[in-house]
Design an enzyme around this catalytic site. Structure first.
Site, PDB file in Angstrom:
ATOM      1  N   SER A 183       0.839  -1.207   0.068  1.00  0.00           N
ATOM      2  CA  SER A 183       0.091  -0.119   0.021  1.00  0.00           C
ATOM      3  C   SER A 183       0.856   1.113   0.019  1.00  0.00           C
ATOM      4  O   SER A 183       2.089   1.250   0.496  1.00  0.00           O
ATOM      5  CB  SER A 183      -1.004  -0.031   1.292  1.00  0.00           C
ATOM      6  OG  SER A 183      -0.082  -0.313   2.447  1.00  0.00           O
TER       7      SER A 183
ATOM      8  N   GLU B 194       1.048   5.473   0.855  1.00  0.00           N
ATOM      9  CA  GLU B 194       0.427   6.707   1.865  1.00  0.00           C
ATOM     10  C   GLU B 194       0.648   7.917   0.823  1.00  0.00           C
ATOM     11  O   GLU B 194       1.868   8.257   0.724  1.00  0.00           O
ATOM     12  CB  GLU B 194       0.967   6.340   3.037  1.00  0.00           C
ATOM     13  CG  GLU B 194       0.279   7.610   3.874  1.00  0.00           C
ATOM     14  CD  GLU B 194       0.842   7.397   5.480  1.00  0.00           C
ATOM     15  OE1 GLU B 194       0.668   6.497   5.949  1.00  0.00           O
ATOM     16  OE2 GLU B 194       1.181   8.647   6.174  1.00  0.00           O
TER      17      GLU B 194
ATOM     18  N   ASP C 105      -2.449  13.730  16.923  1.00  0.00           N
ATOM     19  CA  ASP C 105      -1.920  14.865  18.030  1.00  0.00           C
ATOM     20  C   ASP C 105      -2.692  16.023  17.804  1.00  0.00           C
ATOM     21  O   ASP C 105      -2.976  16.291  16.699  1.00  0.00           O
ATOM     22  CB  ASP C 105      -0.164  14.859  17.640  1.00  0.00           C
ATOM     23  CG  ASP C 105       0.437  13.517  17.776  1.00  0.00           C
ATOM     24  OD1 ASP C 105       0.312  12.859  18.783  1.00  0.00           O
ATOM     25  OD2 ASP C 105       1.138  13.448  16.610  1.00  0.00           O
TER      26      ASP C 105
ATOM     27  N   PHE D 114      11.998  15.346  11.431  1.00  0.00           N
ATOM     28  CA  PHE D 114      10.721  14.593  11.577  1.00  0.00           C
ATOM     29  C   PHE D 114      10.957  13.397  12.444  1.00  0.00           C
ATOM     30  O   PHE D 114      10.054  13.012  13.478  1.00  0.00           O
ATOM     31  CB  PHE D 114      10.323  14.024  10.317  1.00  0.00           C
ATOM     32  CG  PHE D 114       8.847  13.273   9.995  1.00  0.00           C
ATOM     33  CD1 PHE D 114       7.832  14.438  10.447  1.00  0.00           C
ATOM     34  CD2 PHE D 114       8.564  12.266   9.526  1.00  0.00           C
ATOM     35  CE1 PHE D 114       6.467  13.904  10.333  1.00  0.00           C
ATOM     36  CE2 PHE D 114       7.073  11.801   9.658  1.00  0.00           C
ATOM     37  CZ  PHE D 114       6.174  12.681  10.168  1.00  0.00           C
TER      38      PHE D 114
ATOM     39  N   HIS E 144       4.178  -1.018   3.371  1.00  0.00           N
ATOM     40  CA  HIS E 144       3.425   0.214   3.431  1.00  0.00           C
ATOM     41  C   HIS E 144       4.403   1.420   3.080  1.00  0.00           C
ATOM     42  O   HIS E 144       5.159   1.729   3.895  1.00  0.00           O
ATOM     43  CB  HIS E 144       2.585   0.566   4.497  1.00  0.00           C
ATOM     44  CG  HIS E 144       1.788   1.781   4.616  1.00  0.00           C
ATOM     45  ND1 HIS E 144       0.572   1.810   3.886  1.00  0.00           N
ATOM     46  CD2 HIS E 144       2.080   2.931   5.143  1.00  0.00           C
ATOM     47  CE1 HIS E 144      -0.065   3.063   4.165  1.00  0.00           C
ATOM     48  NE2 HIS E 144       0.982   3.789   4.797  1.00  0.00           N
TER      49      HIS E 144
HETATM   50  P1  FAD Z   1      -2.925   5.586  20.560  1.00  0.00           P
HETATM   51  O1  FAD Z   1      -3.070   4.177  19.911  1.00  0.00           O
HETATM   52  O2  FAD Z   1      -4.073   6.232  21.069  1.00  0.00           O
HETATM   53  O3  FAD Z   1      -1.837   5.772  21.270  1.00  0.00           O
HETATM   54  C1  FAD Z   1      -1.024   6.996  21.683  1.00  0.00           C
HETATM   55  C2  FAD Z   1      -0.184   6.754  22.966  1.00  0.00           C
HETATM   56  O4  FAD Z   1      -0.936   6.598  24.052  1.00  0.00           O
HETATM   57  C3  FAD Z   1       0.626   5.518  23.004  1.00  0.00           C
HETATM   58  O5  FAD Z   1       1.856   5.942  23.970  1.00  0.00           O
HETATM   59  C4  FAD Z   1       0.021   4.280  23.854  1.00  0.00           C
HETATM   60  O6  FAD Z   1       0.734   3.508  24.349  1.00  0.00           O
HETATM   61  C5  FAD Z   1      -1.021   5.256  24.679  1.00  0.00           C
HETATM   62  N1  FAD Z   1      -2.362   4.669  24.859  1.00  0.00           N
HETATM   63  C6  FAD Z   1      -3.151   3.936  23.849  1.00  0.00           C
HETATM   64  N2  FAD Z   1      -4.296   3.727  23.872  1.00  0.00           N
HETATM   65  C7  FAD Z   1      -4.260   4.145  25.518  1.00  0.00           C
HETATM   66  C8  FAD Z   1      -5.603   4.191  26.105  1.00  0.00           C
HETATM   67  N3  FAD Z   1      -6.445   3.711  26.091  1.00  0.00           N
HETATM   68  N4  FAD Z   1      -5.405   4.736  27.540  1.00  0.00           N
HETATM   69  C9  FAD Z   1      -4.013   5.327  27.730  1.00  0.00           C
HETATM   70  N5  FAD Z   1      -3.127   5.345  27.022  1.00  0.00           N
HETATM   71  C10 FAD Z   1      -3.170   4.724  25.810  1.00  0.00           C
HETATM   72  N6  FAD Z   1      -1.008  11.446  12.543  1.00  0.00           N
HETATM   73  C11 FAD Z   1      -1.755  12.484  12.014  1.00  0.00           C
HETATM   74  O7  FAD Z   1      -2.103  13.590  12.461  1.00  0.00           O
HETATM   75  N7  FAD Z   1      -2.297  12.212  10.871  1.00  0.00           N
HETATM   76  C12 FAD Z   1      -2.259  11.082  10.234  1.00  0.00           C
HETATM   77  O8  FAD Z   1      -2.786  10.845   8.921  1.00  0.00           O
HETATM   78  C13 FAD Z   1      -1.399  10.079  10.392  1.00  0.00           C
HETATM   79  N8  FAD Z   1      -1.154   8.752  10.019  1.00  0.00           N
HETATM   80  C14 FAD Z   1      -0.238   7.984  10.656  1.00  0.00           C
HETATM   81  C15 FAD Z   1      -0.309   6.724  10.054  1.00  0.00           C
HETATM   82  C16 FAD Z   1       0.535   5.554  10.614  1.00  0.00           C
HETATM   83  C17 FAD Z   1       0.746   4.309   9.893  1.00  0.00           C
HETATM   84  C18 FAD Z   1       1.203   5.843  11.872  1.00  0.00           C
HETATM   85  C19 FAD Z   1       2.268   4.854  12.268  1.00  0.00           C
HETATM   86  C20 FAD Z   1       1.131   7.044  12.301  1.00  0.00           C
HETATM   87  C21 FAD Z   1       0.297   8.067  11.843  1.00  0.00           C
HETATM   88  N9  FAD Z   1       0.114   9.165  12.449  1.00  0.00           N
HETATM   89  C22 FAD Z   1      -0.829  10.180  11.870  1.00  0.00           C
HETATM   90  C23 FAD Z   1       0.727   9.772  13.837  1.00  0.00           C
HETATM   91  C24 FAD Z   1      -0.132   9.228  14.840  1.00  0.00           C
HETATM   92  O9  FAD Z   1      -1.591  10.145  14.863  1.00  0.00           O
HETATM   93  C25 FAD Z   1       0.518   9.656  16.197  1.00  0.00           C
HETATM   94  O10 FAD Z   1       1.861   8.800  16.399  1.00  0.00           O
HETATM   95  C26 FAD Z   1      -0.085   9.653  17.356  1.00  0.00           C
HETATM   96  O11 FAD Z   1       0.539  10.363  18.641  1.00  0.00           O
HETATM   97  C27 FAD Z   1      -0.600   8.408  18.008  1.00  0.00           C
HETATM   98  O12 FAD Z   1      -1.607   7.910  17.428  1.00  0.00           O
HETATM   99  P2  FAD Z   1      -2.028   6.303  17.662  1.00  0.00           P
HETATM  100  O13 FAD Z   1      -3.324   6.146  16.715  1.00  0.00           O
HETATM  101  O14 FAD Z   1      -1.102   5.321  17.892  1.00  0.00           O
HETATM  102  O15 FAD Z   1      -2.631   6.757  19.180  1.00  0.00           O
END
Ligand code: FAD
Length: 281
Positions: free
Chosen positions: A8, A10, A101, A208, A258
């Protein structure tokens, strides 16, 4: 010719007409590798909500599979559900669900929704319609409480209904293989697809990587720094390094790749050709 791993690509949400045109061309060029989908990022704090949606609908209208990112951050539940429903109505059936974020400057009352809660919300409102991808961090998310806690939360995303994960980029294949091992021990057996960031610009990569917690091994940092004033040489060197990384990952059992394309087709095209991936005739 290698078997067909999951592939895939991105893109980021290009805002200008020129950027959109370039993206159309990139989709056309990379289609030869029969990607499972093209995904489009979502700006922190909803800053590209409409642009992401427009681009996704364009990609779909041009006959390709499209997967919008939803890094909904502090958006309201109603807005998120409305967006997900709009994607469903448009025939989109893949998503990348993220916490995201908050952009700097937005503080205070906004509450970020963790990705496991977002996945649960999507499943509650749209059932099994979407294939849901989530993020994983072989070198561990910068805010993680601990290595095992980060894996625990990844497991919660799968328990909430995610189908597979895509990783943050990394340049050390051992980080990925050890992470997969630990995930397996924690009962995670869903596919975890390595995210691949081509090496094209030393300064951007360093900035980055420092932000997102991706490690650039010391030897690689020095090699790239030495070439930072010679883009052609840096790209050539970077292609060798990243081709080898992809080869090692696939040989070690990674279920696919990816590619973070930065909206350019040429580097991803060369990488896929170097790997001997099947080309559509
Ligand atoms: P979570 O899974 O919510 O995790 C965030 C943090 O909180 C981690 O440290 C985890 O250990 C902890 N955690 C998880 N769940 C809980 C809970 N329920 N309670 C307490 N702590 C918890 N960012 C963008 O802005 N736009 C994008 O389009 C984008 N695309 C991305 C694509 C990929 C493949 C990746 C790997 C990252 C991408 N990001 C993007 C970055 C991402 O949004 C950030 O890394 C963000 O800080 C974390 O997102 P997450 O979904 O992993 O969060």
């Amino acid at each position: 010719m290698m078997n067909s791993p999951h592939i895939s690509f991105e893109f980021f949400a290009a805002k200008t007409a020129e950027g959109r045109q370039k993206l159309n061309n990139t989709c056309r060029e990379l289609d030869k590798f029969s990607p499972e989908f093209y995904s489009v990022t979502y700006g922190a704090g909803g800053s590209t909500r409409d642009t992401t949606k427009d681009i996704i609908l364009d990609i779909k209208a041009n006959g390709y599979e499209a997967a919008p990112h939803l890094s909904v951050g502090g958006d309201s539940t109603e807005d998120v559900i409305a967006l997900v429903q709009a994607y469903k109505d448009a025939g989109i059936n893949k998503l990348v669900a993220l916490r995201g974020d908050l952009p700097s400057g937005i503080g205070g009352t906004k509450q970020l929704v963790h990705a496991n809660e977002l996945v649960a919300m999507i499943r509650e409102h749209t059932g099994d319609h979407f294939e849901i991808n989530v993020a994983a961090y072989p070198e561990i998310h910068p805010e993680a409480q601990s290595y095992s806690k980060d894996i625990f939360w990844l497991g919660e995303k799968f328990k909430a209904g995610a189908d597979r994960a895509i990783t943050q980029y990394f340049y050390n294949p051992d980080a990925y293989f050890r992470f997969i091992e630990q995930c397996a021990k924690a009962g995670i057996d869903q596919p975890i697809i390595p995210g691949i960031m081509p090496l094209t610009n030393y300064h951007n990569l360093v900035r980055f990587s420092d932000n997102c917690g991706a490690d650039i091994p010391r030897w690689l940092r020095w090699q790239l720094k030495e070439r930072s004033d010679n883009p052609e040489d840096l790209v050539k060197y970077g292609l060798d390094v990243v081709t080898k990384l992809c080869e090692d990952l696939l040989a070690g059992g990674a279920p696919g790749l990816h590619f973070y394309t930065m909206n350019q087709w040429q580097i991803s095209d060369t990488l896929c050709r170097n790997l001997g991936l099947a080309i559509k005739t």
